[in-house]
Design a protein around this motif. Structure first.
Motif, PDB file in Angstrom:
ATOM      1  N   ALA A 101       0.782  -1.098  -0.052  1.00 47.69           N
ATOM      2  CA  ALA A 101       0.070  -0.048   0.140  1.00 47.69           C
ATOM      3  C   ALA A 101       0.778   1.333  -0.040  1.00 47.69           C
ATOM      4  O   ALA A 101       0.620   2.176  -0.979  1.00 47.69           O
ATOM      5  CB  ALA A 101      -1.026  -0.110   1.157  1.00 47.69           C
ATOM      6  N   LEU A 102       1.894   1.321   0.579  1.00 49.93           N
ATOM      7  CA  LEU A 102       2.907   2.467   0.913  1.00 49.93           C
ATOM      8  C   LEU A 102       3.698   2.558  -0.612  1.00 49.93           C
ATOM      9  O   LEU A 102       3.914   3.849  -0.929  1.00 49.93           O
ATOM     10  CB  LEU A 102       3.755   2.297   2.060  1.00 49.93           C
ATOM     11  N   MET A 103       3.931   1.332  -1.299  1.00 50.05           N
ATOM     12  CA  MET A 103       4.642   1.705  -2.487  1.00 50.05           C
ATOM     13  C   MET A 103       3.615   2.423  -3.348  1.00 50.05           C
ATOM     14  O   MET A 103       4.107   3.112  -4.247  1.00 50.05           O
ATOM     15  CB  MET A 103       5.007   0.338  -2.888  1.00 50.05           C
ATOM     16  N   VAL A 104       2.387   1.829  -3.616  1.00 50.20           N
ATOM     17  CA  VAL A 104       1.274   2.445  -4.261  1.00 50.20           C
ATOM     18  C   VAL A 104       1.182   3.936  -3.902  1.00 50.20           C
ATOM     19  O   VAL A 104       1.168   4.702  -5.012  1.00 50.20           O
ATOM     20  CB  VAL A 104       0.000   1.564  -4.190  1.00 50.20           C
ATOM     21  N   ALA A 105       1.233   4.302  -2.863  1.00 46.89           N
ATOM     22  CA  ALA A 105       1.069   5.555  -2.265  1.00 46.89           C
ATOM     23  C   ALA A 105       2.110   6.446  -2.873  1.00 46.89           C
ATOM     24  O   ALA A 105       2.043   7.663  -3.324  1.00 46.89           O
ATOM     25  CB  ALA A 105       0.969   5.643  -0.663  1.00 46.89           C
ATOM     26  N   GLY A 106       3.358   5.965  -2.821  1.00 48.36           N
ATOM     27  CA  GLY A 106       4.680   6.602  -3.051  1.00 48.36           C
ATOM     28  C   GLY A 106       4.528   6.777  -4.591  1.00 48.36           C
ATOM     29  O   GLY A 106       4.707   8.052  -4.928  1.00 48.36           O
ATOM     30  N   ILE A 107       4.396   5.774  -5.497  1.00 54.18           N
ATOM     31  CA  ILE A 107       4.140   5.910  -6.910  1.00 54.18           C
ATOM     32  C   ILE A 107       3.196   7.171  -7.192  1.00 54.18           C
ATOM     33  O   ILE A 107       3.221   8.041  -8.073  1.00 54.18           O
ATOM     34  CB  ILE A 107       3.641   4.839  -7.508  1.00 54.18           C
ATOM     35  N   SER A 108       2.023   7.139  -6.642  1.00 54.33           N
ATOM     36  CA  SER A 108       0.920   8.264  -6.755  1.00 54.33           C
ATOM     37  C   SER A 108       1.507   9.589  -6.432  1.00 54.33           C
ATOM     38  O   SER A 108       1.163  10.462  -7.247  1.00 54.33           O
ATOM     39  CB  SER A 108      -0.384   7.832  -5.946  1.00 54.33           C
ATOM     40  N   ASP A 147      -4.907   8.156 -10.066  1.00 56.35           N
ATOM     41  CA  ASP A 147      -3.870   7.951 -10.211  1.00 56.35           C
ATOM     42  C   ASP A 147      -2.942   8.833  -9.448  1.00 56.35           C
ATOM     43  O   ASP A 147      -1.938   8.344  -8.747  1.00 56.35           O
ATOM     44  CB  ASP A 147      -3.251   7.528 -11.635  1.00 56.35           C
ATOM     45  N   THR A 148      -2.860  10.289  -9.401  1.00 58.40           N
ATOM     46  CA  THR A 148      -1.977  11.050  -9.040  1.00 58.40           C
ATOM     47  C   THR A 148      -2.469  11.535  -7.572  1.00 58.40           C
ATOM     48  O   THR A 148      -1.841  12.226  -6.709  1.00 58.40           O
ATOM     49  CB  THR A 148      -1.884  12.335  -9.685  1.00 58.40           C
TER      50      THR A 148
END
Length: 351
Positions: free
Chosen positions: A181-188, A210-211
């Protein structure tokens, strides 16, 4: 679909977390203050990000509890509960506000067909991006403007429970699920900053699912970690400092109200991410013994507003636009006068 919890994971927190309704009231209060007095509270739109973190946290916590207590996730029942919670109020505000606006000021119905389509398909954010809407400068002509954030949340509600179920079926631990989840948050968050650097419009990076999904995913990660008794949130050192951390988190969040702004690049290149992380910090301090912050957030008026925050958020903007239409106009940038603000707030509370 029947799923079994991983054996190395203990049950999540049980029962209602005091203070969350109060935090909701803070969030909706920030948004309303921004819409009433944007020059005085230039960063009040971070209230939306507070809502995002709360939503990600609460939805994931409920899914964890359901999985722990029943051994399965009933996706159809979950989506039906969300529909019962959200749709009646949404239909009422769309139909009611457009009907009133047609009598009071038909200028408020500019592009209303597009807005209604976006509202009823939970795609307002992408519809307005496609239309080239400038969120921070053209908001006065958008009767259903606040529904962009509801669209982002609804898209999350459709996708995340299914993803949660897949992680559970694969027996991914909560620690690893939180990391994902944190990885997805970071990408966003990186996407938000990068697309703005590449001269995309502010509306594109602010409205885009996405952003701007990082707040929801930070809430997801927090729910996983707080449900794990081996995490730092259950250690004596955290329990010793949580009272001060909560106050510090709220103070820093309020400081962002004056340092963030719709035209400031750092708002989209770390500012909104900071607001989301501070919200997660505040939420993490609420479970447990009473603290000064919990005493504040758990007061009856704060709970009352928080429990009605969804309806208040939906109604306050169209009510404000209609109130401004029937009362004397103010110069651009002057904010909302006391008479209009009182009328709008009173009508919103009544509705």
């Amino acid at each position: 679909m029947k799923t079994v919890a991983s054996p190395d994971v203990a049950p999540p927190m049980q029962g209602r977390i005091r203070g969350l309704d109060g935090l909701r009231s803070v969030a909706v209060g920030l948004v309303i203050a921004f819409h009433l007095w944007p020059e005085t509270v230039p960063g009040g739109f971070v209230g939306v990000d507070v809502f995002f973190v709360l939503s990600g946290f609460l939805i994931t916590t409920r899914l964890i509890v359901e999985l722990r207590t029943t051994g399965r996730i009933d996706l159809a029942a979950f989506w039906l509960r969300r529909a019962r919670r959200l749709l009646p109020a949404l239909f009422l505000v769309v139909l009611g506000s457009t009907a009133v606006a047609s009598f009071v000021n038909r200028d408020l119905l500019v592009d209303i067909a597009r807005q209604v389509f976006g509202a009823f398909t939970f795609s307002t954010n992408w519809v307005e991006i496609s239309a080239g809407t400038d969120y921070f400068t053209n908001a006065e002509s958008q009767l259903l403007n606040p529904l962009w954030s509801l669209a982002v949340e609804e898209q999350f509600y459709l996708a995340w429970p299914a993803a949660f179920t897949v992680l559970a079926v694969l027996h991914v631990t909560r620690q690893r699920s939180a990391a994902i989840a944190l990885m997805v948050a970071g990408i966003s968050a990186v996407l938000m900053a990068a697309l703005l650097t590449r001269d995309y419009s502010v509306t594109r990076v602010y409205y885009g699912t996405d952003t701007h999904i990082f707040g929801l995913m930070i809430g997801v990660a927090l729910a996983y970690r707080m449900a794990d008794p081996t995490s730092w949130f259950h250690r004596p050192r955290w329990l010793a400092v949580r009272a001060w951390m909560g106050v510090a988190g709220l103070v820093l969040l309020l400081i962002l109200l004056t340092t963030l702004g719709s035209t400031a690049r750092w708002t989209y290149q770390g500012g909104l991410l900071a607001a989301s992380l501070l919200t997660a910090l505040i939420i993490a301090t609420l479970p447990g013994a009473r603290t000064p912050l919990l005493e504040l957030l758990d007061r009856t008026p704060m709970r009352w507003i928080g429990q009605r925050s969804y309806g208040i958020y939906l109604w306050h903007w169209p009510v404000l636009l209609i109130a401004r239409s029937v009362l004397p106009a103010r110069p651009p940038g002057a904010g909302t006068d006391a008479q209009t603000a009182f009328l709008a707030l009173a009508l919103t509370a009544a509705v």
